[in-house]
Write a protein that holds these residues in place. Structure first.
Motif, PDB file in Angstrom:
ATOM      1  N   UNK A   1       0.701  -1.632  -0.449  1.00  0.00           N
ATOM      2  CA  UNK A   1       0.076  -0.034  -0.248  1.00  0.00           C
ATOM      3  C   UNK A   1       1.185   1.555   0.238  1.00  0.00           C
ATOM      4  N   UNK A   2       2.249   1.565   0.142  1.00  0.00           N
ATOM      5  CA  UNK A   2       3.173   2.466   0.547  1.00  0.00           C
ATOM      6  C   UNK A   2       3.448   2.448  -0.989  1.00  0.00           C
ATOM      7  N   UNK A   3       3.688   1.698  -1.799  1.00  0.00           N
ATOM      8  CA  UNK A   3       4.073   1.821  -2.938  1.00  0.00           C
ATOM      9  C   UNK A   3       2.850   3.079  -3.933  1.00  0.00           C
ATOM     10  N   UNK A   4       0.937   2.182  -3.465  1.00  0.00           N
ATOM     11  CA  UNK A   4       0.297   2.947  -4.152  1.00  0.00           C
ATOM     12  C   UNK A   4      -0.213   4.252  -3.781  1.00  0.00           C
ATOM     13  N   UNK A   5       0.115   4.305  -2.880  1.00  0.00           N
ATOM     14  CA  UNK A   5       0.082   5.655  -1.926  1.00  0.00           C
ATOM     15  C   UNK A   5       0.425   6.753  -2.697  1.00  0.00           C
TER      16      UNK A   5
ATOM     17  N   UNK B   1       0.237   7.241  -6.150  1.00  0.00           N
ATOM     18  CA  UNK B   1      -0.594   7.906  -6.633  1.00  0.00           C
ATOM     19  C   UNK B   1      -0.933   9.620  -6.114  1.00  0.00           C
ATOM     20  N   UNK B   2       0.192  10.120  -5.195  1.00  0.00           N
ATOM     21  CA  UNK B   2      -0.159  11.608  -4.593  1.00  0.00           C
ATOM     22  C   UNK B   2       0.727  11.740  -5.366  1.00  0.00           C
ATOM     23  N   UNK B   3       2.355  11.322  -6.174  1.00  0.00           N
ATOM     24  CA  UNK B   3       2.951  11.530  -7.167  1.00  0.00           C
ATOM     25  C   UNK B   3       2.023  11.923  -8.185  1.00  0.00           C
TER      26      UNK B   3
ATOM     27  N   UNK C   1       7.262  13.506   1.467  1.00  0.00           N
ATOM     28  CA  UNK C   1       7.628  13.418   2.925  1.00  0.00           C
ATOM     29  C   UNK C   1       7.249  11.863   3.593  1.00  0.00           C
ATOM     30  N   UNK C   2       5.821  11.618   2.233  1.00  0.00           N
ATOM     31  CA  UNK C   2       5.373   9.930   2.996  1.00  0.00           C
ATOM     32  C   UNK C   2       7.266   9.056   2.634  1.00  0.00           C
ATOM     33  N   UNK C   3       7.620   9.222   1.329  1.00  0.00           N
ATOM     34  CA  UNK C   3       8.489   8.184   1.023  1.00  0.00           C
ATOM     35  C   UNK C   3      10.101   8.885   2.036  1.00  0.00           C
TER      36      UNK C   3
ATOM     37  N   UNK D   1      12.715   5.886   6.863  1.00  0.00           N
ATOM     38  CA  UNK D   1      13.052   6.468   7.922  1.00  0.00           C
ATOM     39  C   UNK D   1      12.164   5.134   9.234  1.00  0.00           C
ATOM     40  N   UNK D   2      10.759   4.624   9.175  1.00  0.00           N
ATOM     41  CA  UNK D   2      10.262   4.154   9.504  1.00  0.00           C
ATOM     42  C   UNK D   2      11.073   2.770   9.667  1.00  0.00           C
TER      43      UNK D   2
END
Length: 401
Positions: free
Chosen positions: A272-276, A279-281, A378-380, A385-386
């Motif tokens: 889901x992090x890739x899709x998010x 999608x934001x881009x 910011x998401x990336x 970092x997490x």
């Protein structure tokens, strides 16, 4: 899942029926001054989001203690009663207080999300949450249209009675046919509301995702109140400004509804992090040519493409929140997430209206694009970092063992 999707459609459709005729309803209640009518319409519409923003974490925390389904039922039956009373209001002040109360008892949508997320296998949660969003978006698209038609046929007050009945029926269907298989553990130790909230807000990945949710809603809703004026500026075909202004909003929602389940399924497969992120881009890039359109048809095409990108945002975000939420605190996490998105819903249009007066709506489109592109960065950064922090913890644990 399918029952909750249909229930979301009915609830969102019922809740958005009021939008087209709210100023006219205030006139029926005796308000004559146009300026005062617009001011009160804005207050009455916004107060619902304000109270929902304040109480969402409370209902989320309670859902982790007593169950998610009961929170769906509490919200549904509560809203049906308040909406019924709204149809009996005799003054703008009563209407304002009832909308405040409606936001206080609301929570059907986040409770449904939490119920679906916690009762769906993790490997399929993106698809399930995407379907759920499709139902809600479809309802929010059809609601204003149905409300406008019904206002002409049965009158304003009757719409509230009909809306109350629809929400009540949707809630009864959930009561009879939806089963909550994964319930809170009654033997688990319980903390107070503030202790649980502090625990959730100390989870850095969650706080980071809450900020992304706020940014998404803020950026997406900032241009919305100015869209009808922009359609007028472009010159609506045949002079049908209201029709094309509604169509501009509708095509975005239709594309969103179409894309959400598919992008949710892709999220289950590829993350889901890739899709998010993509999608934001995509949404940020599509906003850029908004600033250079010269006709309504160009705008409609861009809004449809934007809707396809938007379909991957909230389902992916909700899937990630489930992933990072502490066990047994999922609903609490969704409560705070809902508060963040409601805050974006409130501040986005207000800030967008102010900025339009400074840089114009074309400049606002560029600013929105920049916000979304920076948000994807910011998401990336935050997720990377997490991951690095988690790997370091595992390495230290292995070394000590």
């Amino acid at each position: 899942m399918y029952i909750l999707m249909v229930a979301q459609f009915l609830v969102m459709g019922a809740m958005s029926m009021i939008i087209p005729f709210l100023p006219l309803y205030l006139r029926e209640l005796g308000m004559k001054d146009p300026g005062q009518t617009q001011l009160w319409a804005g207050l009455i519409f916004g107060i619902n989001f304000l109270s929902a923003f304040l109480v969402a974490p409370i209902w989320g925390s309670l859902a982790d203690k007593v169950g998610r389904k009961i929170m769906v039922l509490r919200s549904g039956f509560g809203m049906s009663i308040v909406i019924l009373l709204t149809g009996l209001a005799t003054s703008p002040l009563q209407l304002l207080l009832l909308r405040l109360l409606n936001g206080t008892v609301s929570g059907f949508i986040p409770a449904s999300i939490s119920l679906t997320a916690t009762n769906t296998p993790k490997e399929k949660s993106g698809y399930a949450l995407g379907l759920l969003q499709s139902g809600g978006v479809a309802g929010s698209i059809m609601g204003p249209f149905i409300g406008g038609v019904l206002a002409e046929i049965i009158g304003f007050r009757s719409i509230f009675f009909l809306t109350s009945m629809v929400v009540f029926i949707a809630t009864v269907v959930v009561l009879l046919f939806v089963k909550e298989e994964v319930k809170p553990d009654p033997s688990a130790p319980r903390q107070g509301f503030f202790s649980e909230g502090s625990f959730v807000l100390h989870q850095k990945p969650l706080v980071f995702l809450f900020s992304v949710g706020f940014l998404l809603q803020f950026a997406m809703l900032a241009p919305m109140p100015q869209m009808s004026l922009f359609v007028s500026e472009l010159g609506a075909p045949g002079g049908y400004i209201a029709f094309f202004a509604g169509l501009v909003t509708a095509v975005t929602g239709i594309a969103n509804m179409m894309a959400s389940p598919f992008l949710g399924r892709f999220g289950d497969r590829y993350g889901p992090e890739r899709i998010l992120f993509y999608s934001m881009i995509g949404a940020g890039v599509v906003f850029i040519p908004h600033a250079f359109v010269t006709g309504v048809w160009q705008l409609l095409g861009l809004r449809f493409i934007l809707g396809l990108c938007v379909g991957g945002l909230l389902p992916s975000l909700n899937t990630l929140i489930r992933r990072y939420a502490p066990a047994g605190k999922e609903s609490t996490a969704y409560g705070y997430s809902t508060s963040a998105t409601f805050l974006g819903n409130m501040l986005g249009p207000i800030t967008g209206g102010f900025m339009t007066g400074v840089i114009g709506i074309r400049g606002l489109f560029i600013l929105t694009a920049v916000m979304l592109l920076l948000g994807s960065w910011w998401l990336k950064i935050g997720l990377n970092h997490n991951r690095q922090t988690s790997k370091q913890r595992v390495s230290r644990h292995v070394s000590s063992a």
